[in-house]
Design an enzyme around this catalytic site. Structure first.
Site, mmCIF file in Angstrom:
data_model
loop_
_atom_site.group_PDB
_atom_site.id
_atom_site.type_symbol
_atom_site.label_atom_id
_atom_site.label_comp_id
_atom_site.label_asym_id
_atom_site.label_seq_id
_atom_site.Cartn_x
_atom_site.Cartn_y
_atom_site.Cartn_z
ATOM 1 N N GLU A 279 -87.577 -107.955 -40.474
ATOM 2 C CA GLU A 279 -88.055 -107.082 -39.624
ATOM 3 C C GLU A 279 -88.368 -105.645 -40.389
ATOM 4 O O GLU A 279 -87.643 -105.280 -41.418
ATOM 5 C CB GLU A 279 -87.015 -106.829 -38.655
ATOM 6 C CG GLU A 279 -87.210 -105.646 -37.328
ATOM 7 C CD GLU A 279 -85.996 -105.343 -36.712
ATOM 8 O OE1 GLU A 279 -86.353 -104.958 -35.611
ATOM 9 O OE2 GLU A 279 -84.729 -105.481 -37.223
ATOM 10 N N LYS B 67 -90.677 -108.229 -29.564
ATOM 11 C CA LYS B 67 -89.154 -108.201 -29.305
ATOM 12 C C LYS B 67 -88.514 -107.832 -27.907
ATOM 13 O O LYS B 67 -89.051 -106.842 -27.401
ATOM 14 C CB LYS B 67 -88.559 -107.102 -30.229
ATOM 15 C CG LYS B 67 -87.112 -107.176 -30.544
ATOM 16 C CD LYS B 67 -86.567 -106.280 -31.557
ATOM 17 C CE LYS B 67 -85.111 -106.103 -31.653
ATOM 18 N NZ LYS B 67 -84.687 -105.052 -32.752
ATOM 19 N N CYS C 44 -84.180 -109.870 -35.012
ATOM 20 C CA CYS C 44 -82.937 -109.254 -35.167
ATOM 21 C C CYS C 44 -81.949 -109.426 -33.882
ATOM 22 O O CYS C 44 -81.308 -110.138 -33.645
ATOM 23 C CB CYS C 44 -83.300 -107.809 -35.498
ATOM 24 S SG CYS C 44 -82.058 -106.814 -36.309
#
Length: 285
Positions: free
Chosen positions: A47, A119, A160
Site C-alpha cells: 500500500e 479500499k 491493508c
C-alpha cells in the site's frame, strides 16, 4: 485466462516509501528488475508504494487519475520487464478535490490495467500508542469486491485494513472463486506486532487460499512508521516466503502451486460443508 497448472513464481516487495514520487519509483524499478530476473510472473507492491505523505493533505494533492503520468510510469515498467504488477494502494483522484480513492491496481505484462479495487474499509482508529488515524477524512470508501484472473490464478484484491474483516475474504473465496489473496499493506508498528501475521495466516486457513502480503516497513518520516514483515503464506497457513529482515527493502520469492490449493480443498471440503447463517438475526433466549 486459463488457470496455471504448474507452479508459478511470484514475488512480494517490501519498501519504505517517502513523500517523493520519483525516489519511490526508482526503488520500485529496481525491485521490478530483481523480481523479473528471479523469474517471477507477478510482483506485489505494498500500500502507498508511490507516495507516503509527511503532512495532512499531501496525499490528496498528489492524487492522479489512473491514466495520469504516475500510473503510466508503472504500466511502462510492467511492459518493459514483462511482468504483472499488483500496485496496492495508489492515490487515485477522487470525485471531488478534497478526496482520493485508495486503489489497488493490477497491471499485466503488456502494461494494461486489468482490474482495480477501491479500499472498502478505511482506517479510522485510535492506535494504542496515542496516534489517531482517520483515513475517511480524505479517502472515499469503495463499494465493490473484486477478483481478477492472472497467470498465477484468480486473485482476490484487498488493501491493508480490509484484513480485519473476514467476511470480505469469505466472499472472495466462495462467491468470486479467488485462489490467491493479495493484501498490500502499511500496518502500523503497534498493530503489526500484535496482529499482522496471525490475521494473514487465519485468512489463508479459512479460505484455503495463498496469501501474498507486501508491506511497508520502517520510518517514513517523523510521524509515521510501518511494521514490515512481508509474507507469502500457503493455503494450509504455512509461511512459505518471508524477508529475512522485517525492515529491509527487497523482495521475497515463492512458488504458487494451484494443485496444492486443490489438494487442501479436497481433503477439507469446507465449501460443501458451509451452512447458511443469518448473522443479523438475533437468537431467542
Amino acid at each position: 485466462m486459463s488457470m496455471a497448472s504448474d507452479p508459478v513464481r511470484v514475488a512480494a516487495a517490501q519498501m519504505t516509501s517517502i513523500s517523493d514520487v520519483a525516489s519511490n519509483f526508482a526503488t520500485c524499478s529496481r525491485l521490478v528488475k530483481e523480481a523479473a530476473s528471479a523469474g517471477a510472473k507477478l510482483l506485489c507492491f505494498p500500500e502507498a508504494f508511490s507516495f507516503v505523505a509527511t503532512n495532512d493533505g499531501d496525499s490528496v494533492r498528489v492524487a492522479e487519475p489512473l491514466d495520469g503520468p504516475i500510473m503510466n510510469q508503472y504500466c511502462s515498467l510492467a511492459r518493459e520487464s514483462n511482468i504483472w504488477l499488483s500496485l496496492g494502494g495508489f492515490q487515485e483522484k477522487g470525485s471531488d478535490p478534497q478526496h482520493l480513492c485508495n486503489t489497488h491496481v493490477i497491471v499485466d505484462d503488456t502494461g494494461k490495467i486489468r482490474s482495480t479495487y477501491k479500499k472498502i474499509h478505511l482506517f479510522d482508529v485510535d492506535v494504542p500508542n496515542g496516534r489517531v488515524y482517520k483515513e475517511s477524512r480524505f479517502t472515499e470508501p469503495g463499494k465493490d469486491i473484486v477478483a481478477v484472473d492472472s497467470p498465477i490464478g484468480r486473485l482476490g484484491l484487498s488493501v491493508c485494513y480490509d484484513l480485519r474483516f473476514p467476511e470480505m475474504y469469505q466472499l472472495l473465496r466462495f462467491k468470486h472463486e479467488a485462489r490467491v489473496l493479495l493484501v498490500p499493506s502499511a500496518f502500523t508498528k503497534v498493530t503489526g506486532e500484535a496482529h499482522w501475521e496471525i490475521l494473514l495466516r487465519a485468512r489463508a486457513i479459512e479460505t484455503q487460499c495463498y496469501v501474498i502480503a507486501a508491506a511497508q516497513a520502517g520510518k517514513h518520516n517523523d510521524k509515521r512508521e510501518s511494521y514490515g514483515n512481508t509474507l507469502i503464506i500457503d493455503p494450509w497457513g504455512t509461511v512459505v516466503g518471508r524477508l529475512p529482515d522485517r525492515l529491509s527493502t527487497g523482495i521475497v520469492v515463492a512458488d504458487i502451486d494451484l494443485s496444492y490449493v486443490n489438494s487442501v480443498r479436497e481433503k477439507m471440503p469446507i465449501d460443501q460443508q458451509r451452512k447458511p447463517i443469518d448473522f443479523w438475526k438475533s437468537a431467542s433466549l
